[in-house]
Enzyme design. Structure first.
Site, PDB file in Angstrom:
ATOM      1  CB  SER A 144       9.989   7.161   8.855  1.00  0.00           C
ATOM      2  OG  SER A 144       9.520   6.895  10.151  1.00  0.00           O
ATOM      3  CB  CYS A 197       2.554  -0.882  13.569  1.00  0.00           C
ATOM      4  SG  CYS A 197       2.814  -0.975  11.805  1.00  0.00           S
ATOM      5  CD  GLU A 200      -2.881  -1.216   2.333  1.00  0.00           C
ATOM      6  OE1 GLU A 200      -2.553  -0.707   3.414  1.00  0.00           O
ATOM      7  OE2 GLU A 200      -3.973  -1.775   2.142  1.00  0.00           O
ATOM      8  CB  SER A 224       8.963   5.526  14.928  1.00  0.00           C
ATOM      9  OG  SER A 224       7.722   5.297  15.479  1.00  0.00           O
ATOM     10  CG  LEU A 225      11.515   8.341  21.274  1.00  0.00           C
ATOM     11  CD1 LEU A 225      12.828   7.588  21.174  1.00  0.00           C
ATOM     12  CD2 LEU A 225      11.750   9.744  21.822  1.00  0.00           C
ATOM     13  CG  ASN A 226       6.163   5.718  18.996  1.00  0.00           C
ATOM     14  OD1 ASN A 226       5.695   6.784  18.610  1.00  0.00           O
ATOM     15  ND2 ASN A 226       6.563   4.786  18.162  1.00  0.00           N
ATOM     16  N   GLY A 274       6.714  -1.521   6.269  1.00  0.00           N
ATOM     17  CA  GLY A 274       8.102  -1.967   6.354  1.00  0.00           C
ATOM     18  C   GLY A 274       9.033  -0.994   7.034  1.00  0.00           C
ATOM     19  CD  GLU A 275      13.227   0.473  10.073  1.00  0.00           C
ATOM     20  OE1 GLU A 275      12.442   0.932  10.900  1.00  0.00           O
ATOM     21  OE2 GLU A 275      14.072   1.167   9.471  1.00  0.00           O
ATOM     22  CG  ASN A 290      -4.710   7.480  12.902  1.00  0.00           C
ATOM     23  OD1 ASN A 290      -5.649   8.245  12.945  1.00  0.00           O
ATOM     24  ND2 ASN A 290      -3.473   7.838  12.603  1.00  0.00           N
ATOM     25  CB  CYS A 338       5.722  -1.204  16.297  1.00  0.00           C
ATOM     26  SG  CYS A 338       7.421  -0.845  15.792  1.00  0.00           S
ATOM     27  CB  CYS A 344       7.261  -4.542   9.169  1.00  0.00           C
ATOM     28  SG  CYS A 344       8.592  -3.739  10.095  1.00  0.00           S
ATOM     29  CB  CYS A 387       2.955   7.710   2.881  1.00  0.00           C
ATOM     30  SG  CYS A 387       3.397   6.573   4.185  1.00  0.00           S
ATOM     31  CB  CYS A 433       0.885   6.973  11.092  1.00  0.00           C
ATOM     32  SG  CYS A 433       1.773   8.222  10.230  1.00  0.00           S
TER      33      CYS A 433
HETATM   34  S1  SF4 Z   1       5.773   0.930  12.842  1.00  0.00           S
HETATM   35 FE1  SF4 Z   1       7.184   0.639  11.119  1.00  0.00          FE
HETATM   36  S2  SF4 Z   1       8.847  -0.572  12.002  1.00  0.00           S
HETATM   37 FE2  SF4 Z   1       7.137  -0.780  13.438  1.00  0.00          FE
HETATM   38  S3  SF4 Z   1       6.075  -2.655  12.770  1.00  0.00           S
HETATM   39 FE3  SF4 Z   1       5.107  -0.908  11.726  1.00  0.00          FE
HETATM   40  S4  SF4 Z   1       6.105  -0.776   9.744  1.00  0.00           S
HETATM   41 FE4  SF4 Z   1       7.432  -2.012  11.079  1.00  0.00          FE
END
Ligand code: SF4
Length: 351
Positions: free
Chosen positions: A195, A117, A90, A218-220, A163-164, A294, A114, A110, A103, A337
């Site tokens: 990112s 996600c 996507e 991405s810290l969070n 993905g990362e 979200n 996280c 991935c 984006c 996101c």
């Molecule tokens: S936030 Fe990014 S790094 Fe974390 S699981 Fe989702 S896609 Fe992967």
């Protein structure tokens, strides 16, 4: 198997075995690919027919196929794209005034898992090839050209889709080299953001390689136990190592760092979270972006209310860095996101 032409730098493309071909033929081909978004040699009518035949024999021109196109109430468009092996990825096109931000995804699924996600729940299926990442840009650019009245081009690129990116760093860095080449899109590095969830060796590699792009992390949470739970990568590359990598990036690169912080009520919005964040960012020159969470279907977390966000942002003004509350886009088509995943089969096609 033929190399895909969208995965090559201009100097890597060989037009034919005929060394007498005028040099301008290559620029004509690149104009078709990167200005007209044309992936069919038969339509490149200013090229001689023998050259068109030769190109078809030498290279694949296959682009991701649009399987679904969902338009959100805020005009963000989420594309569900089918790849040659049947995988679905996507990407999301976000219009804002004259800005058009895409984006894009760098992997199918991935591995980083996280907890907030949707993509992480898919696990990693595979890395995307260079041409599959560039293909997302060509497909979205063609869609813009066909749907917007004025000639509009993509203005910003963010690697924040599925993905990362730093787990597929070799391909992602080559994508940037191709896109920033003066004979392709000459895409501005200052309008490109990569990112990461905090892949420390990748951040160092990016700083050392001279790759030109802004870095978002991405810290969070800046509380180690909490970040372990939200982002398992913290157990591999803890906050202390991440901070060292960010300071290193700042020293080596002229590109800006943004720290992203998804606001999840009951998880990372308390005073102790803000105090830990303040300690973590202390001497890092960066910007802080807060993003209301979200929820995707079956998410264990909820979205913050606007009052909760306002209260948090009021307290965040005590941070020395610039802080912004980013509005999520495309949430009603699960394009915001953390929501990207292959949902396409269950959803309606727009238009
Ligand atoms: S936030 Fe990014 S790094 Fe974390 S699981 Fe989702 S896609 Fe992967």
């Amino acid at each position: 198997m033929l190399n895909n032409v969208f995965g090559l730098l201009p100097e890597e493309i060989e037009l034919s075995g005929d060394s007498k071909l005028p040099v301008y033929r290559k620029q004509q081909l690149l104009t078709w690919l990167y200005k007209q978004y044309c992936a069919d040699p038969d339509k490149m009518l200013n090229l001689p027919s023998e050259l068109r035949d030769s190109l078809s024999q030498r290279y694949s021109f296959v682009l991701p196929e649009i399987q679904t196109r969902l338009k959100a109430s805020d005009n963000a468009v989420k594309f569900g794209l089918k790849l040659e092996d049947g995988s679905i990825i996507e990407s999301v096109l976000i219009p804002e005034a004259r800005k058009r931000t895409l984006c894009i995804s760098s992997q199918v699924g991935c591995a980083r898992a996280c907890s907030f996600c949707s993509t992480g729940k898919m696990k990693l299926r595979r890395n995307l090839e260079i041409h599959e990442i560039i293909g997302q840009i060509i497909v979205a650019s063609a869609d813009l050209k066909n749907t917007e009245a004025e000639a509009t081009r993509l203005s910003n690129l963010v690697f924040m889709g599925m993905g990362e990116p730093l787990d597929n760093a070799g391909n992602v860095f080559q994508v940037l080299r191709i896109l920033q080449h003066s004979s392709t899109l000459a895409f501005s590095p200052r309008r490109t953001t990569l990112s990461t969830c905090g892949v420390v060796p990748g951040i160092i590699q990016m700083a050392d390689s001279g790759i030109k792009a802004k870095l978002a992390v991405s810290l969070n949470s800046a509380i180690p136990t909490k970040r372990d739970q939200l982002m398992p990568i913290n157990m591999q590359y803890p906050l202390t190592e991440l901070k060292q990598a960010l300071l290193y990036f700042r020293r080596k690169s002229s590109f800006r760092i943004t720290l992203e912080y998804v606001l999840i009520p009951g998880v990372n919005m308390a005073l102790e979270d803000l105090k830990a964040l303040k300690r973590f960012v202390g001497d890092i020159s960066c910007k802080l972006n807060f993003i209301p969470f979200n929820p995707a279907p079956a998410s264990e977390y909820r979205a913050p209310t606007s009052e909760e966000c306002a209260h948090f942002m009021q307290q965040a003004q005590s941070l020395p860095q610039a802080v912004t509350l980013r509005k999520s886009r495309g949430a009603d088509v699960l394009g915001a996101c953390g929501q990207l995943r292959n949902h396409s089969k269950e959803e309606n096609i727009d238009e």
